[in-house]
Each structure stands twice: as structure tokens, then as C-alpha cells.
Design a protein around this motif. Structure first.
Motif, PDB file in Angstrom:
ATOM      1  N   TRP A  25       0.796  -1.233   0.000  1.00 20.72           N
ATOM      2  CA  TRP A  25       0.000   0.000   0.000  1.00 20.72           C
ATOM      3  C   TRP A  25       0.821   1.273   0.000  1.00 20.72           C
ATOM      4  O   TRP A  25       0.276   2.374  -0.037  1.00 20.72           O
ATOM      5  N   VAL A  84      -7.842   5.085  -0.609  1.00 20.44           N
ATOM      6  CA  VAL A  84      -7.211   3.777  -0.823  1.00 20.44           C
ATOM      7  C   VAL A  84      -8.162   2.685  -0.347  1.00 20.44           C
ATOM      8  O   VAL A  84      -7.898   2.021   0.651  1.00 20.44           O
ATOM      9  N   PRO A  85      -9.268   2.503  -1.044  1.00 20.77           N
ATOM     10  CA  PRO A  85     -10.328   1.611  -0.570  1.00 20.77           C
ATOM     11  C   PRO A  85      -9.910   0.140  -0.538  1.00 20.77           C
ATOM     12  O   PRO A  85     -10.561  -0.677   0.082  1.00 20.77           O
ATOM     13  N   GLY A  86      -8.819  -0.191  -1.215  1.00 21.72           N
ATOM     14  CA  GLY A  86      -8.407  -1.585  -1.235  1.00 21.72           C
ATOM     15  C   GLY A  86      -7.826  -2.056   0.090  1.00 21.72           C
ATOM     16  O   GLY A  86      -7.855  -3.235   0.407  1.00 21.72           O
ATOM     17  N   ALA A 127     -15.970  -2.652  -2.744  1.00 17.23           N
ATOM     18  CA  ALA A 127     -15.032  -1.621  -3.188  1.00 17.23           C
ATOM     19  C   ALA A 127     -13.599  -2.149  -3.122  1.00 17.23           C
ATOM     20  O   ALA A 127     -12.798  -1.900  -4.016  1.00 17.23           O
ATOM     21  N   ARG A 128     -13.315  -2.888  -2.082  1.00 20.83           N
ATOM     22  CA  ARG A 128     -11.970  -3.440  -1.938  1.00 20.83           C
ATOM     23  C   ARG A 128     -11.654  -4.420  -3.053  1.00 20.83           C
ATOM     24  O   ARG A 128     -10.585  -4.370  -3.654  1.00 20.83           O
ATOM     25  N   HIS A 155     -11.164  -2.559  -6.294  1.00 25.69           N
ATOM     26  CA  HIS A 155      -9.928  -1.797  -6.231  1.00 25.69           C
ATOM     27  C   HIS A 155      -8.718  -2.695  -6.390  1.00 25.69           C
ATOM     28  O   HIS A 155      -7.759  -2.367  -7.088  1.00 25.69           O
ATOM     29  N   ASN A 156      -8.763  -3.849  -5.782  1.00 27.65           N
ATOM     30  CA  ASN A 156      -7.625  -4.763  -5.852  1.00 27.65           C
ATOM     31  C   ASN A 156      -7.427  -5.314  -7.260  1.00 27.65           C
ATOM     32  O   ASN A 156      -6.305  -5.592  -7.662  1.00 27.65           O
ATOM     33  N   ASP A 179      -7.862  -3.547  -9.898  1.00 27.59           N
ATOM     34  CA  ASP A 179      -7.118  -2.463 -10.532  1.00 27.59           C
ATOM     35  C   ASP A 179      -5.640  -2.530 -10.153  1.00 27.59           C
ATOM     36  O   ASP A 179      -4.757  -2.407 -10.982  1.00 27.59           O
ATOM     37  N   LEU A 180      -5.409  -2.740  -8.869  1.00 21.88           N
ATOM     38  CA  LEU A 180      -4.044  -2.755  -8.358  1.00 21.88           C
ATOM     39  C   LEU A 180      -3.172  -3.741  -9.109  1.00 21.88           C
ATOM     40  O   LEU A 180      -2.048  -3.428  -9.478  1.00 21.88           O
TER      41      LEU A 180
END
Lengths: 132, 132
Positions: A37, A59-61, B13-14, B17-18, B20-21
Motif C-alpha cells: 500500500w 485507498v479503498p483496497g 469496493a476493496r 480496487h484490488n 485495478d491494483l
DNA sequence: CCGTATCCAAGATGATACTG
DNA sequence: CAGTATCATCTTGGATACGG
């Protein structure tokens, strides 16, 4: 009788070498940036100080546990400052230091490289995975 | 009835988002460079092709297993080539690709940054650790 | 709002022994 | 010489629940 076997000599070399490795400035930087992160938090702070809850949205992840952990490490490394304001409920602000801003620039170079070359890497992986 | 709880929304959301990461070029590069032996192997290849045993001597910290694994991944990512010559015993040469040479340059920037700033980071850590 | 404690899964790394 | 197989260990990161 110092009859160290070749095996033993190799082991000694590894131990000595690993000591050097831990002192390498390059690895120190990489171990900071490569934490999951770090880059996202630094980017979220790029435009100014943010409260803990704002970072959580940016940083919702990350789970709350990981966000806090990441921020603590960045604070320890002198990359961000943590400011606690005593009120109810408590308010905590985070901001980049000059060192953090400097690191963020390096991070951007890495990102640029990635954008420029990621397609070549992915293509290589496809070839390798299909070939075998 | 789409009565997702706030908890559920955060989880969604997590997950999104992940996804995307994992596609972020920056993280792809960092995960390559941050592997323990990557930088040392790339450096060992900087001045030209090397045989497996030569690399083992150049990077004495790595066990044979880790060296082979690292080389396989670098090959998969298109950073090095692996050339097998059929003779007895077999001969295997590794060499940087153009892509690998390019990455090596980025690696040098990281190293430069480290050399320039590592003292500030270490000093910050000392302060943090003694303060608490 | 902000943070901590506990438990747990997965991956990375290492030691060691063995093979074409 | 180069590589593989197996087993053990350590570190990261995530899920979840609780506390000031």
C-alpha cells in the motif's frame, strides 16, 4: 585443523554476502516501495495533508489494519508526519515530508518505466507460458 | 431487495480496487525488482553473458534453487535470454535482453536515490525507535 | 474516528539431497 | 554443470472483532 569443506566455505560466503545485502541502499528503498500500500498512500498524500478517514476513502483496497500499519512504517521511515489533535472524536492528520516527496518522485519514474514497458513484459510472459 | 450493508459495500469496493491494483504497471515493475535476487543477477549480467556457474559465483548469497528460480522468472519476463548448448556436461548461458538492460537502468536510479537518501531514512528510524 | 489484537492463508526463501 | 524435489520456516497481508 581448519579443514572446512567446500560446502562449508560456500555457506560462509552466503552468510557474509547476506550481511552486505541487508545494508544495500537499493534494497532498502525497494522494500519500502514494494510494500503493497505504500505507493497508493504516498500518491494519496501528494496533493496535501489528509485525515485518516480520507486516506481510507482514497485507498479503498486496504483494510484499516493495513492502512494504519503502512502509515506507521512510513512515519518511522521519515516519509510522512502524523499529527494528532485532541478532540472528541480524535483527529489525526498525515502529510508528506520533504523526504516523502522526494521518494514520490522516484516512484513516478518507476511508474513511467512501467507504462512504457509493461506491454513488452506481458507479451514475453504470454510467449513463455504458451511455449511451455 | 438490494439491501447491501455498508460493510458489504466496503468489501465490494476493496475487491474492485484490488483488481485495478494488480493491473498497475508500477506494481508489476516493483514486484520484479523487489524479489530478493533480481537486482544482483541483473547487475551480474550487466557486462555481458554469463554461465550459470559464473552467476552462482557472482551472487554467492543465493542458493542454487533461488538462483535458478530467479533466472527462470527473468527469462519469463523477457529480461534475460537462456541459451543451452548441448555438450557434456551441458552449458547454459544467460544474457540481458534490451528490455533487461532498460530495467537495469531504472534499477540504477533506485540505487542512486538510496545512496542519496538512505542516511535520512536510517536517522528517522533511530529517532522513531528511541522515541517510543 | 482511529487504532489494536487475534487468527489464518499464501507466498517467498532456505536447507538438503538427488538426477541427467 | 545445471537443474529438480521435498520439507521447513518466515514474512505479508487479509478477516474479524474489540477498545479508547
Amino acid at each position: 585443523m581448519t579443514t572446512r569443506t567446500a560446502e562449508q566455505r560456500r555457506l560462509d560466503a552466503r552468510v557474509a554476502h547476506n550481511r552486505d545485502l541487508d545494508g544495500c541502499p537499493g534494497h532498502a528503498i525497494l522494500s519500502i516501495l514494494a510494500e503493497r500500500w505504500t505507493t497508493l498512500v504516498l500518491e494519496a498524500l501528494a496533493e496535501g495533508p489528509r485525515r485518516h478517514a480520507e486516506l481510507a476513502r482514497a485507498v479503498p483496497g486496504a483494510t484499516q489494519r493495513m492502512l494504519t500499519r503502512t502509515l506507521r512504517r512510513l512515519e518511522r521511515d521519515g516519509l510522512v508526519t502524523r499529527t494528532v489533535t485532541a478532540q472528541v472524536p480524535v483527529r489525526v492528520d498525515y502529510a508528506l515530508t520533504e523526504l516523502g516527496t522526494d521518494l514520490l518522485e522516484l516512484q513516478q519514474s518507476v511508474l513511467c518505466f512501467g507504462r512504457r514497458r509493461i506491454d513488452d513484459i506481458r507479451e514475453a510472459r504470454r510467449r513463455y507460458d504458451s511455449g511451455s
